[in-house]
Structure formats: C-alpha cells, structure tokens
Design an enzyme around this catalytic site. Structure first.
Site, PDB file in Angstrom:
ATOM      1  N   SER A 157       0.702  -0.934   0.067  1.00 46.91           N
ATOM      2  CA  SER A 157      -0.099  -0.161  -0.536  1.00 46.91           C
ATOM      3  C   SER A 157       0.804   1.221  -0.272  1.00 46.91           C
ATOM      4  O   SER A 157       0.236   1.955  -0.065  1.00 46.91           O
ATOM      5  CB  SER A 157      -0.860   0.344   1.386  1.00 46.91           C
ATOM      6  N   GLY A 206       7.029 -11.529   0.678  1.00 46.24           N
ATOM      7  CA  GLY A 206       6.657 -11.038   2.027  1.00 46.24           C
ATOM      8  C   GLY A 206       6.688 -11.127   2.945  1.00 46.24           C
ATOM      9  O   GLY A 206       8.193 -12.363   3.033  1.00 46.24           O
ATOM     10  N   SER A 207       6.631 -10.911   4.043  1.00 45.24           N
ATOM     11  CA  SER A 207       6.885 -11.522   5.908  1.00 45.24           C
ATOM     12  C   SER A 207       6.649 -12.792   5.184  1.00 45.24           C
ATOM     13  O   SER A 207       5.619 -13.233   5.153  1.00 45.24           O
ATOM     14  CB  SER A 207       6.398 -10.633   5.949  1.00 45.24           C
ATOM     15  N   GLU A 228       7.730 -16.375  -1.192  1.00 43.55           N
ATOM     16  CA  GLU A 228       9.016 -16.009  -1.126  1.00 43.55           C
ATOM     17  C   GLU A 228       9.229 -15.228  -0.092  1.00 43.55           C
ATOM     18  O   GLU A 228       8.575 -14.093  -0.439  1.00 43.55           O
ATOM     19  CB  GLU A 228      10.014 -15.432  -2.527  1.00 43.55           C
ATOM     20  N   LEU A 229       9.510 -15.850   0.762  1.00 41.03           N
ATOM     21  CA  LEU A 229       9.430 -14.878   2.748  1.00 41.03           C
ATOM     22  C   LEU A 229      10.343 -14.312   2.573  1.00 41.03           C
ATOM     23  O   LEU A 229      11.335 -14.146   2.107  1.00 41.03           O
ATOM     24  CB  LEU A 229       8.623 -15.625   3.902  1.00 41.03           C
ATOM     25  N   CYS A 262      15.722  -9.023   0.548  1.00 35.57           N
ATOM     26  CA  CYS A 262      14.859 -10.511   1.501  1.00 35.57           C
ATOM     27  C   CYS A 262      16.733 -11.087   0.863  1.00 35.57           C
ATOM     28  O   CYS A 262      17.374 -12.437   2.053  1.00 35.57           O
ATOM     29  CB  CYS A 262      13.954 -11.366   1.082  1.00 35.57           C
TER      30      CYS A 262
HETATM   31  P1  NDP Z   1       3.846  -7.192   4.911  1.00 35.71           P
HETATM   32  O1  NDP Z   1       4.278  -8.823   4.620  1.00 35.71           O
HETATM   33  O2  NDP Z   1       3.163  -6.720   5.510  1.00 35.71           O
HETATM   34  O3  NDP Z   1       3.840  -6.691   3.024  1.00 35.71           O
HETATM   35  C1  NDP Z   1       3.657  -7.566   1.819  1.00 35.71           C
HETATM   36  C2  NDP Z   1       2.500  -7.483   0.965  1.00 35.71           C
HETATM   37  O4  NDP Z   1       1.510  -8.062   1.877  1.00 35.71           O
HETATM   38  C3  NDP Z   1       1.844  -6.043   1.000  1.00 35.71           C
HETATM   39  O5  NDP Z   1       2.102  -6.162  -0.481  1.00 35.71           O
HETATM   40  C4  NDP Z   1       0.793  -5.876   2.308  1.00 35.71           C
HETATM   41  O6  NDP Z   1      -0.292  -5.619   1.439  1.00 35.71           O
HETATM   42  C5  NDP Z   1       0.261  -7.636   1.742  1.00 35.71           C
HETATM   43  N1  NDP Z   1       0.094  -7.739   3.167  1.00 35.71           N
HETATM   44  C6  NDP Z   1       0.206  -7.808   4.363  1.00 35.71           C
HETATM   45  N2  NDP Z   1      -0.412  -8.475   5.120  1.00 35.71           N
HETATM   46  C7  NDP Z   1      -1.386  -9.643   4.930  1.00 35.71           C
HETATM   47  C8  NDP Z   1      -2.356 -10.291   4.688  1.00 35.71           C
HETATM   48  N3  NDP Z   1      -2.853 -10.314   6.013  1.00 35.71           N
HETATM   49  N4  NDP Z   1      -2.712 -10.859   4.147  1.00 35.71           N
HETATM   50  C9  NDP Z   1      -2.329 -10.310   2.769  1.00 35.71           C
HETATM   51  N5  NDP Z   1      -1.683  -9.722   2.348  1.00 35.71           N
HETATM   52  C10 NDP Z   1      -1.208  -9.384   2.986  1.00 35.71           C
HETATM   53  O7  NDP Z   1       6.169  -6.766   4.801  1.00 35.71           O
HETATM   54  P2  NDP Z   1       6.009  -5.267   5.564  1.00 35.71           P
HETATM   55  O8  NDP Z   1       5.467  -4.868   4.697  1.00 35.71           O
HETATM   56  O9  NDP Z   1       4.974  -5.008   6.482  1.00 35.71           O
HETATM   57  O10 NDP Z   1       7.609  -5.807   5.783  1.00 35.71           O
HETATM   58  C11 NDP Z   1       7.469  -6.269   6.985  1.00 35.71           C
HETATM   59  C12 NDP Z   1       8.480  -7.262   6.737  1.00 35.71           C
HETATM   60  O11 NDP Z   1       8.730  -8.394   5.564  1.00 35.71           O
HETATM   61  C13 NDP Z   1       9.914  -6.715   6.531  1.00 35.71           C
HETATM   62  O12 NDP Z   1      10.677  -6.074   7.524  1.00 35.71           O
HETATM   63  C14 NDP Z   1      11.062  -7.778   6.298  1.00 35.71           C
HETATM   64  O13 NDP Z   1      11.270  -8.863   6.931  1.00 35.71           O
HETATM   65  C15 NDP Z   1       9.266  -8.617   5.779  1.00 35.71           C
HETATM   66  N6  NDP Z   1       9.958  -8.102   3.856  1.00 35.71           N
HETATM   67  C16 NDP Z   1      10.621  -9.570   3.090  1.00 35.71           C
HETATM   68  C17 NDP Z   1       9.900  -8.987   1.959  1.00 35.71           C
HETATM   69  C18 NDP Z   1      10.446 -10.317   0.492  1.00 35.71           C
HETATM   70  O14 NDP Z   1      11.358  -9.621  -0.094  1.00 35.71           O
HETATM   71  N7  NDP Z   1      11.786 -11.598   0.941  1.00 35.71           N
HETATM   72  C19 NDP Z   1       9.729  -7.647   1.075  1.00 35.71           C
HETATM   73  C20 NDP Z   1       8.791  -6.936   2.008  1.00 35.71           C
HETATM   74  C21 NDP Z   1       9.116  -7.445   3.197  1.00 35.71           C
HETATM   75  P3  NDP Z   1      -0.032  -3.832   2.513  1.00 35.71           P
HETATM   76  O15 NDP Z   1       0.920  -3.196   2.303  1.00 35.71           O
HETATM   77  O16 NDP Z   1      -1.518  -3.078   1.794  1.00 35.71           O
HETATM   78  O17 NDP Z   1      -0.004  -4.351   4.220  1.00 35.71           O
END
Ligand code: NDP
Length: 454
Positions: A157, A206-207, A228-229, A262
């Site tokens: 977002s 994502g996370s 891919e976390l 990541c």
């Molecule tokens: P998130 O996992 O929260 O965000 C990644 C994506 O998932 C965004 O599009 C987000 O949307 C969406 N999302 C968040 N929560 C949910 C949910 N419950 N169900 C479905 N979709 C969801 O990552 P953050 O941006 O909060 O970053 C936090 C941590 O995540 C970082 O500190 C890092 O450790 C890890 N991360 C790892 C990445 C990687 O490349 N593997 C990339 C980014 C983060 P929205 O933005 O609307 O919340």
C-alpha cells in the site's frame, strides 16, 4: 484505509487513493478471467511480441520508473534504473525461452503415445512488497503471462504509483485489456480475492506472518501458492578468502536498497584467524557510503521505506545491544526528517541476541564470529530461514562441498547472492517454498497434464 503514497525522505504525502470495495474487486477478477480465456489460446510468438514490447518500454521509461521508486520508497536513482533494466532483461528472457520451457514432452509407456503438456492454470494473484516494487512484480508476471495465464496484483500500500505504472506498462505493450490488473485492495481483502473462483493460484513475496496467512487461505480454498518470504542470509568468510573482495561484496550485499532485500547478506560469519581483518575492512567501507536524498545521483543509501520499518529495526538493534552485541558503527537513527538509518555494524553477535535469530530488514550488519570452518557452517544453518547464502574462500572445491551442506535455496561461492532469470530462486524453512525464475518458475503455475493414447 486509503492507499498512501508518501515520500520517506521527507515524510511528505504525495498522493492518496481510495481502496476498492468488494464489487469493484469482483468485477476486476471477472474481467481478468475473461481476458485470460482468449490469451491462453494465443501462440507463444504472439505472447512474446507483447512481452518484448514491454521490455522495450521498460528501457525507455527507466528514468521515469526510477524516479517513482525514489519518491515512494526511497530507492536511490541509480539502483532504481538498474532494477528497471533487470525487469526488461527478465521480460526478454521469458519472451525468448517460454515456448521451450513449456514444450510437450513425449514419454515412452505402454500407450501408443503418451506425453506431458503444460497448460495455463488461469489467473494468478501476486501479493507483492515495496522493496523492489518493479522487479518483484515482473519476476512473477513475465513467466506467468508467457505461460498463458493472467495476473492480478495486490501491491504494497505504500507504492500505489508504482503499482499503477505497472498496469499501464502492460496496457501500453498491448497486452489484452484487463489481463494484467492492479487491484487497489487492502491486505484484509486478499482473502476474498483468494476465495474467488476467478483466481486459481497465489504468489507472495513478503513477510513470514503474511506468508502464514496467505498459505492458510490458499489451503482452505485448495489453491496452489508460492511463498518467497524473508531471509537472514549467511555470508561465511574463511581464512583463505580474498579479504578485499569479500569485504567489498559484503558491503554491497548488506547495504544495497538500504538493506531492505530478502537476499541481502545479513549474518557475517568470519572465522577467527581473519575476523579482525574482515571486520575492520568491512566497517571502513561501510563508513564511506553516502547516505542522502534518493533523487541525488551521488546517493548510495536512501531512507528506509517507512518510518515504522525503521522503528522495528532500531528496536531489534537496541535489544541486541542490551543482550551483549557491540555497536561499532551507526546503530542510531539519523535525527530530523525522513526515515534515514545510517550504515550500521553490530559486532560480537551471539545466540543470545535478536540479531542472531531475526531478520534485520535494514542497513545493519550482524557479525557472528566463528572459531573455525565447522562452527561457521553450524552458525550458517542455525537459523529459521533458508533463502540464500554465500561462502568466500580461496579453495572453491571446498566451497562447493560446504555449499551442499548449507540449508538454503542457493549458495554462491565468492559471489554475491542475486537473482538471475536463468537460475531458480526461492527458499527453504521459514523463507518459504516454491521457485521463481528459470523453467522451474514458469512451471509453478501450470497444469502439468498427462495425455495417454491407446
Ligand atoms: P508484508 O508482508 O506485510 O507486506 C507484503 C505484501 O503483503 C504487501 O502487499 C501487503 O499489503 C500484503 N499483506 C500484508 N499483510 C497481509 C495479510 N495478512 N494478508 C494478505 N496480504 C497481506 O511486509 P511489510 O511491508 O510489513 O514488511 C515487514 C517485513 O516483511 C520486513 O521487515 C521484512 O522482514 C519482510 N519483507 C520481506 C520481503 C521480501 O523480499 N521477502 C519484502 C518485504 C518485506 P499492505 O502493504 O497493504 O499491508
């Protein structure tokens, strides 16, 4: 909650967008599904023509897209341009190779003819993060579209302008309308998208927490997912390593994209004989990095992408120091406006500290000193994560032996972990499952169909 585009270098709001309601989401998913019904029947040549066009547009718009990333998530311009060029390379790669990767395979059995073919699966939902706002999306969409599928994107977002620019890119490259759609939905609405009969699979970068959520929704609806976390990649430096080379790449790997990758090296594990030398070289090089306005060409380190990410990181740092780690560079947020955090090094990190066990998603290096090679290997594997890893040594044969013992999706010897469209990319353990890129990536979202003829 609206989508908020905010400049992390100044904390100034750039734009807001209202997020979609259920009706709008349902309509977009149906449109994408309809578009895919036609797309799946196109030849590879027809798909490739558009994908090459997307690559061309990426080249042409590299500056524009780099500026967008700088504005929305603080990536320095030169890194942004490199990211866009990598997107173009990936589009061209799949345009050229998809047909071969998806070729029907004849198999000798008791049938007069039997074979395996790869059919499109339908619509793939990509839930993507902000750290590489263009490449993460292209990494999943280029193979997915070339396989004959459609893509719907739920982007992070904080990067709505990048998300909309990507939708425009595929539109301008003359992909059928709605085949690639950016969904302006909230994280809470992802479950609804997964549940829709128009969506056939989901991929997340994502996370870990989000990974668990998405995997459970995908499981509930029996839809395939690729995750891919996070990662906490080990960077093992052995006594026979080229120290100058190792330290230079260590700095690049840890601090590129302000440490928010990541596959950044996060845990630096030098063996005792060379630990002081490595730490001193590494720290000196890290100190030289230029932090500042991401829109300045001289900047090597921009702000972190959001203030809350900086707060989380600093909490991990202060807790680790209280637990015995030694701050030898940085380790304090830069006062004033913007989410700046300087290049930082925590030495003497041990298993008693958060920095040992958790992913540090920002410009902070954790040095974990090992007594010898055996202990270095043990520390490298002593993590919940298993994304990437690297070993720095003068003896590549030994390096390869150690690589086979590392529990991670990849191990680079005397090289920095990076993705390459020709090689599979993904993790083990809490870093997720499934693979992106190479032929492994394109085959994640297909129906592997057997045809048997008497
Ligand atoms: P998130 O996992 O929260 O965000 C990644 C994506 O998932 C965004 O599009 C987000 O949307 C969406 N999302 C968040 N929560 C949910 C949910 N419950 N169900 C479905 N979709 C969801 O990552 P953050 O941006 O909060 O970053 C936090 C941590 O995540 C970082 O500190 C890092 O450790 C890890 N991360 C790892 C990445 C990687 O490349 N593997 C990339 C980014 C983060 P929205 O933005 O609307 O919340």
């Amino acid at each position: 909650m609206p989508y908020i585009s905010l400049n992390p270098a100044t904390n100034k709001m750039l734009k807001t967008y209202t997020s979609w309601d259920s009706h709008r989401l349902a309509a977009a998913l149906e449109e994408a599904d309809n578009a895919q019904q036609t797309w799946r029947r196109k030849t590879f040549a027809e798909r490739a023509e558009r994908m090459h066009r997307a690559a061309l547009l990426l080249h042409e718009r590299a500056n524009e897209y780099a500026s967008l990333m700088a504005a929305e998530m603080g990536k320095p311009l030169r890194e942004g341009r490199a990211e866009v060029e990598k997107c173009a390379l990936t589009c061209d790669y799949y345009a050229v190779h998809a047909e071969h990767f998806m070729q029907t395979e004849l198999v000798q059995t008791d049938a007069s003819k039997s074979y395996v073919c790869y059919d499109p699966i339908g619509i793939v939902l990509g839930v993507m993060p902000w750290n590489f706002p263009f490449f993460q999306v292209i990494r999943f969409s280029a193979p997915t579209l070339m396989a004959g599928n459609g893509c719907v994107l739920k982007h992070a977002s904080n990067v709505p302008q990048c998300a909309l620019a990507l939708e425009r890119l595929f539109h301008d490259a003359e992909f059928p309308p709605h085949l690639f759609a950016t969904l302006m939905i909230e994280a809470a609405d992802v479950a609804e998208a997964i549940a829709s009969h128009h969506v056939h699979a989901v991929t997340l970068t994502g996370s870990e927490a989000t990974g668990r959520d998405i995997a459970s929704h995908a499981g509930q609806h029996l839809k395939k997912c690729v995750l891919e976390l996070g990662g906490s990649d080990a960077f093992v430096i052995l006594k026979d390593a080229d120290m100058e080379l190792a330290a230079s790449f260590a700095v690049r790997s840890r601090f590129q994209n302000c440490g928010q990758s990541c596959i950044a090296a996060k845990r630096f594990i030098p063996v005792a004989e060379i630990a002081d030398e490595f730490v001193s070289l590494f720290t000196k090089k890290a100190m030289d990095l230029k932090m500042g306005d991401p829109k300045s060409e001289a900047t090597q380190l921009g702000p972190m992408a959001r203030l809350n990410l900086r707060e989380n990181l600093h909490q991990q740092v202060t807790d680790s120091i209280a637990q015995g780690a030694q701050p030898i560079l940085g380790c304090e947020p830069r006062p004033g406006e913007g989410a700046f955090y300087p290049p930082s090094v925590l030495d003497r990190v041990t298993a008693k500290t958060r920095a040992y066990h958790e992913e540090l998603f920002g410009p902070v290096a954790a040095i974990i000193r090992a007594a010898n090679e055996e202990e270095a290997l043990h520390i490298a594997n002593d993590t919940r994560f298993g994304l990437g890893s690297s070993i720095w040594t003068g003896d590549t044969e030994n390096g390869e032996k150690l690589a086979r013992q590392i529990q991670a999706g990849c191990c680079f010897i005397n090289g920095m972990v990076r993705s390459d469209p020709r090689l599979p990319f993904g993790g083990t353990k809490a870093s997720g499952f499934g693979r992106e890129l190479s032929y492994h990536g394109i085959r994640e979202f297909v129906n592997i169909k057997t045809v048997w003829v008497r």
